[in-house]
Write a protein that holds these residues in place. Structure first.
Motif, PDB file in Angstrom:
ATOM      1  N   SER A  30      39.456 -27.833  32.255  1.00 53.86           N
ATOM      2  CA  SER A  30      38.476 -26.756  32.112  1.00 53.86           C
ATOM      3  C   SER A  30      37.078 -27.344  32.259  1.00 53.86           C
ATOM      4  CB  SER A  30      38.634 -26.109  30.721  1.00 53.86           C
ATOM      5  OG  SER A  30      37.408 -25.527  30.307  1.00 53.86           O
ATOM      6  N   SER A  31      36.365 -26.906  33.292  1.00 50.72           N
ATOM      7  CA  SER A  31      35.016 -27.461  33.502  1.00 50.72           C
ATOM      8  C   SER A  31      34.100 -27.107  32.332  1.00 50.72           C
ATOM      9  CB  SER A  31      34.433 -26.976  34.834  1.00 50.72           C
ATOM     10  OG  SER A  31      34.648 -25.595  35.005  1.00 50.72           O
ATOM     11  N   GLY A  32      34.263 -25.905  31.768  1.00 46.78           N
ATOM     12  CA  GLY A  32      33.436 -25.521  30.617  1.00 46.78           C
ATOM     13  C   GLY A  32      33.693 -26.449  29.432  1.00 46.78           C
ATOM     14  N   PHE A  35      32.089 -29.796  30.104  1.00 47.02           N
ATOM     15  CA  PHE A  35      30.638 -29.744  29.856  1.00 47.02           C
ATOM     16  C   PHE A  35      30.354 -29.725  28.357  1.00 47.02           C
ATOM     17  CE2 PHE A  35      29.986 -27.892  34.278  1.00 47.02           C
ATOM     18  CZ  PHE A  35      29.252 -28.972  34.741  1.00 47.02           C
ATOM     19  N   ARG A  36      31.114 -28.917  27.590  1.00 45.91           N
ATOM     20  CA  ARG A  36      30.878 -28.854  26.140  1.00 45.91           C
ATOM     21  C   ARG A  36      31.153 -30.200  25.480  1.00 45.91           C
ATOM     22  NH1 ARG A  36      32.159 -23.525  27.202  1.00 45.91           N
ATOM     23  NH2 ARG A  36      34.383 -23.941  27.337  1.00 45.91           N
ATOM     24  N   ASP A  37      32.136 -30.927  25.999  1.00 45.87           N
ATOM     25  CA  ASP A  37      32.421 -32.253  25.466  1.00 45.87           C
ATOM     26  C   ASP A  37      31.230 -33.192  25.727  1.00 45.87           C
ATOM     27  OD1 ASP A  37      34.196 -34.314  24.402  1.00 45.87           O
ATOM     28  OD2 ASP A  37      34.190 -35.090  26.453  1.00 45.87           O
ATOM     29  N   GLY A  56      23.239 -19.208  31.205  1.00 48.69           N
ATOM     30  CA  GLY A  56      24.336 -18.529  31.895  1.00 48.69           C
ATOM     31  C   GLY A  56      24.324 -18.796  33.389  1.00 48.69           C
ATOM     32  N   ASP A  57      23.608 -19.846  33.791  1.00 49.34           N
ATOM     33  CA  ASP A  57      23.585 -20.245  35.205  1.00 49.34           C
ATOM     34  C   ASP A  57      24.654 -21.304  35.459  1.00 49.34           C
ATOM     35  OD1 ASP A  57      21.397 -18.673  35.743  1.00 49.34           O
ATOM     36  OD2 ASP A  57      19.945 -20.299  35.429  1.00 49.34           O
ATOM     37  N   LEU A  58      24.979 -21.508  36.715  1.00 52.07           N
ATOM     38  CA  LEU A  58      25.912 -22.576  37.046  1.00 52.07           C
ATOM     39  C   LEU A  58      25.189 -23.914  37.055  1.00 52.07           C
ATOM     40  CD1 LEU A  58      28.093 -21.118  39.947  1.00 52.07           C
ATOM     41  CD2 LEU A  58      28.524 -21.126  37.477  1.00 52.07           C
TER      42      LEU A  58
END
Ligand code: AMP
Length: 185
Positions: A30-32, A35-37, A56-58
């Motif tokens: 999961s890319s999200g 990123f959160r990690d 909320g942007d990529l």
């Protein structure tokens, strides 16, 4: 087997991804979550991603693709991967095909969780994640329509593409999603 799970923010991708990984023995990428990690560990990449995520942007493609490239260098991906939240742009989809081809792999199929707009808004409102403020939710939906709907069309045009009804109880959706993945095997 490598599968891409597609769906709007709030379509239930994360929940269904976990179930599909358990059922088919796939590794959840999961890319999200990645990123959160990075955010949690305060890495340079995390700091770079923070602003984009809070708006909320990529996150830019080259950063995102670099992060996925690194993830795909881990040995646990040999079992097959379920991609969740990636690719979100056509450029990312093309990069993913190239990355997988480097080790003789490919995207074996794409599954779209289809949900109505009202369901998305309800689900996001009840999720309570840090980047789930009303403003960010709307921005993420806009981003999805502008940049990720073309990814859906990209996989649809390639074939090996299935749409799953993402409305209803989690277990019912899971059964439909599992059937869709089984048909791609
Ligand atoms: P998610 O958990 O998948 O909703 O992702 C949370 C946030 O991380 C998104 O709103 C983006 O800012 C960023 N993000 C996640 N995946 C990607 C991606 N494939 N490309 C660019 N940004 C992403």
């Amino acid at each position: 087997m490598n599968i891409v799970l597609l769906g709007a923010p709030g379509s239930g991708k994360g929940t269904q991804a976990e179930q599909l990984c358990a059922t088919f023995g796939l590794t959840h990428v999961s890319s999200g979550d990645l990123f959160r990690d990075h955010l949690g560990r305060g890495t340079e990449l995390g700091e770079l991603a923070r602003g984009y995520m809070s708006r909320g942007d990529l996150v830019p493609d080259e950063v995102t693709i670099g992060m996925i490239r690194e993830r795909l260098a881990q040995p646990d991906v040999d079992a097959g991967v379920l991609f969740d939240g990636f690719p979100r742009t056509v450029a990312q989809a093309e990069a993913l095909a190239e990355l997988l081809a480097e080790s003789g792999g490919r995207v074996d199929g794409a599954v779209l969780l289809q949900v109505a707009d009202e369901t998305i808004v309800d689900r996001l409102a009840s999720r309570g994640r840090e980047d789930d403020t009303a403003e960010t939710v709307l921005a993420r939906l806009d981003t999805f329509r502008a940049q990720t709907v073309p990814v859906i069309e990209h996989y649809r045009a390639q074939g090996r593409f299935t749409e799953v009804d993402g409305e209803g109880a989690i277990d019912e959706i899971a059964a439909r999603a599992a059937e869709a993945v089984r048909a791609l095997q």
